[in-house]
Design a protein around this motif. Sequence first.
Motif, mmCIF file in Angstrom:
data_model
loop_
_atom_site.group_PDB
_atom_site.id
_atom_site.type_symbol
_atom_site.label_atom_id
_atom_site.label_comp_id
_atom_site.label_asym_id
_atom_site.label_seq_id
_atom_site.Cartn_x
_atom_site.Cartn_y
_atom_site.Cartn_z
ATOM 1 N N ARG A 95 -12.504 1.757 11.237
ATOM 2 C CA ARG A 95 -13.313 2.432 10.361
ATOM 3 C C ARG A 95 -14.517 3.133 11.168
ATOM 4 N NH1 ARG A 95 -8.830 1.614 8.347
ATOM 5 N NH2 ARG A 95 -8.368 0.867 5.890
ATOM 6 N N ASP A 130 -9.026 9.560 -1.939
ATOM 7 C CA ASP A 130 -8.092 9.128 -1.116
ATOM 8 C C ASP A 130 -7.027 10.430 -1.100
ATOM 9 O OD1 ASP A 130 -5.473 7.681 -0.103
ATOM 10 O OD2 ASP A 130 -6.737 5.961 -0.500
ATOM 11 N N PHE A 137 -9.694 5.855 -4.684
ATOM 12 C CA PHE A 137 -9.304 4.397 -4.322
ATOM 13 C C PHE A 137 -10.611 3.468 -4.574
ATOM 14 C CE2 PHE A 137 -8.986 0.920 -1.173
ATOM 15 C CZ PHE A 137 -7.206 0.981 -1.143
ATOM 16 N N ASN A 155 -2.392 8.947 9.297
ATOM 17 C CA ASN A 155 -2.793 8.557 7.804
ATOM 18 C C ASN A 155 -2.001 9.718 6.896
ATOM 19 O OD1 ASN A 155 -3.670 6.656 5.837
ATOM 20 N ND2 ASN A 155 -5.249 8.349 5.515
ATOM 21 N N ILE A 211 -6.365 7.676 11.007
ATOM 22 C CA ILE A 211 -7.165 6.643 10.505
ATOM 23 C C ILE A 211 -7.815 5.497 11.454
ATOM 24 C CG2 ILE A 211 -5.288 5.286 9.613
ATOM 25 C CD1 ILE A 211 -7.130 4.583 7.234
ATOM 26 N N GLU A 266 1.800 5.144 -0.402
ATOM 27 C CA GLU A 266 1.176 6.081 0.076
ATOM 28 C C GLU A 266 2.161 7.462 0.052
ATOM 29 O OE1 GLU A 266 -1.391 8.223 0.605
ATOM 30 O OE2 GLU A 266 -3.222 6.577 1.037
ATOM 31 N N LEU A 320 0.729 -1.267 0.267
ATOM 32 C CA LEU A 320 -0.229 -0.033 0.026
ATOM 33 C C LEU A 320 0.911 1.196 -0.012
ATOM 34 C CD1 LEU A 320 -2.539 1.727 0.280
ATOM 35 C CD2 LEU A 320 -2.608 1.130 2.885
ATOM 36 N N THR A 358 -12.051 9.527 3.591
ATOM 37 C CA THR A 358 -12.039 8.400 2.472
ATOM 38 C C THR A 358 -13.547 7.613 2.718
ATOM 39 O OG1 THR A 358 -10.159 8.369 2.297
ATOM 40 C CG2 THR A 358 -11.150 6.652 1.195
ATOM 41 N N ASN A 398 -7.557 12.348 4.943
ATOM 42 C CA ASN A 398 -6.911 12.093 3.802
ATOM 43 C C ASN A 398 -7.090 13.300 3.086
ATOM 44 O OD1 ASN A 398 -5.520 10.321 2.312
ATOM 45 N ND2 ASN A 398 -7.178 8.490 2.643
ATOM 46 N N ARG A 432 -4.042 5.137 13.659
ATOM 47 C CA ARG A 432 -2.610 5.317 13.082
ATOM 48 C C ARG A 432 -2.573 6.610 12.482
ATOM 49 N NH1 ARG A 432 -2.314 4.486 7.749
ATOM 50 N NH2 ARG A 432 -3.563 2.976 7.034
ATOM 51 N N THR A 437 -11.043 8.504 7.897
ATOM 52 C CA THR A 437 -9.950 8.082 7.318
ATOM 53 C C THR A 437 -9.471 9.644 6.686
ATOM 54 O OG1 THR A 437 -10.509 6.034 6.642
ATOM 55 C CG2 THR A 437 -8.727 7.313 5.509
ATOM 56 N N ARG A 484 -13.720 5.994 -3.930
ATOM 57 C CA ARG A 484 -13.787 6.984 -2.835
ATOM 58 C C ARG A 484 -12.289 7.933 -2.648
ATOM 59 N NH1 ARG A 484 -13.738 1.862 -1.496
ATOM 60 N NH2 ARG A 484 -12.145 1.149 0.018
#
Length: 296
Positions: free
Chosen positions: A122, A203, A218, A103, A118, A18, A16, A163, A147, A101, A145, A201
């Motif tokens: 969720r 990101d 995403f 993001n 994030i 980023e 992943l 997100t 972002n 954590r 999330t 969605r």
Amino acid sequence: MAPHDIQALGSHRCLLGESPLWHPAEQCLYAVDIPGRQVLRWREGADAPDAWPQAAEPGCIAARAGGGLLVARRDGLWALDTETGAQALVSPPPYDPARLRFNDGKVDPAGRLWVGSISDAREPEAVLYRFDAGSFAAQVTGLTTSNGLAWSPDGRRVHWSDTKAHRIYVADFDVAAGALSSPRVFAEFSLRTPGVAYGGRPDGAAMDAEGHYWAAMFEGGCLLRIAPTGEVVRRIELPAACPTMPTFGGADLRTLFVTTAREKRPAEELERQPLAGAVLQLRVDAPGLPAMLTHS
Ligand SMILES: O=C1O[C@H](CS(=O)(=O)O)[C@@H](O)[C@H](O)[C@H]1O
């Protein structure tokens, strides 16, 4: 590279990817692999990136004015000396790392780091923070999330997304005070509905010099270029279903680098999309804004 000739940056694939960052002083690309727990750097012409393993998931990075990077990890904010590899804790996290954590994050026009969290489950318990003078201050709460941070070219508007909520927000921004006001919805996208094609969605994002906001969609397999009015004016299809964030780079800031994900994607999709997990690159007409350096 011709316009919309989309290529992978080397053969490396992230789980992943980023937080792509074109370092304005070093003129090279950095990014993170969140579950792969690595900070990565691609030097000009190199196929494989340099890698700095991290003890906890890095959500994003920022370039420091004095050299090296800030790395926002699940276990706090860390300084990474990219010459020696030394890592030092700058601040513990402002949340419970058993549930959240860091993001997406970015540096504001005055050099302060903004970084959001994030929620692993969720749930709407994530927060967008401003980090300044050694401490975190919550600026937006109730996110799931955090972002999509990006400032307008004049610094007077800040954008961010949630997100999971499928929404991008905008607010007025006071650069001197580092304060946002009048938050409102900038763009919103349809939730997944049975029988209806899903568009993805919002990101991570980047801002171009014409004030257009570029969002990675995403699970939508595309980038959207969105005018300051919130109208989508361009859609660029990508060879990966899960782009996570674009950034502008190259000497003229007209190469768009896009991180993508391959983690948890179905096997048949990965077979069709061998570039999933790559950093994609394509040329665009309008240059981007250079990354700001943080004084933290
Ligand atoms: O972990 C992440 O996942 C999200 C996608 S989602 O929240 O699972 O839909 C991605 O947006 C985010 O940037 C990434 O860190």
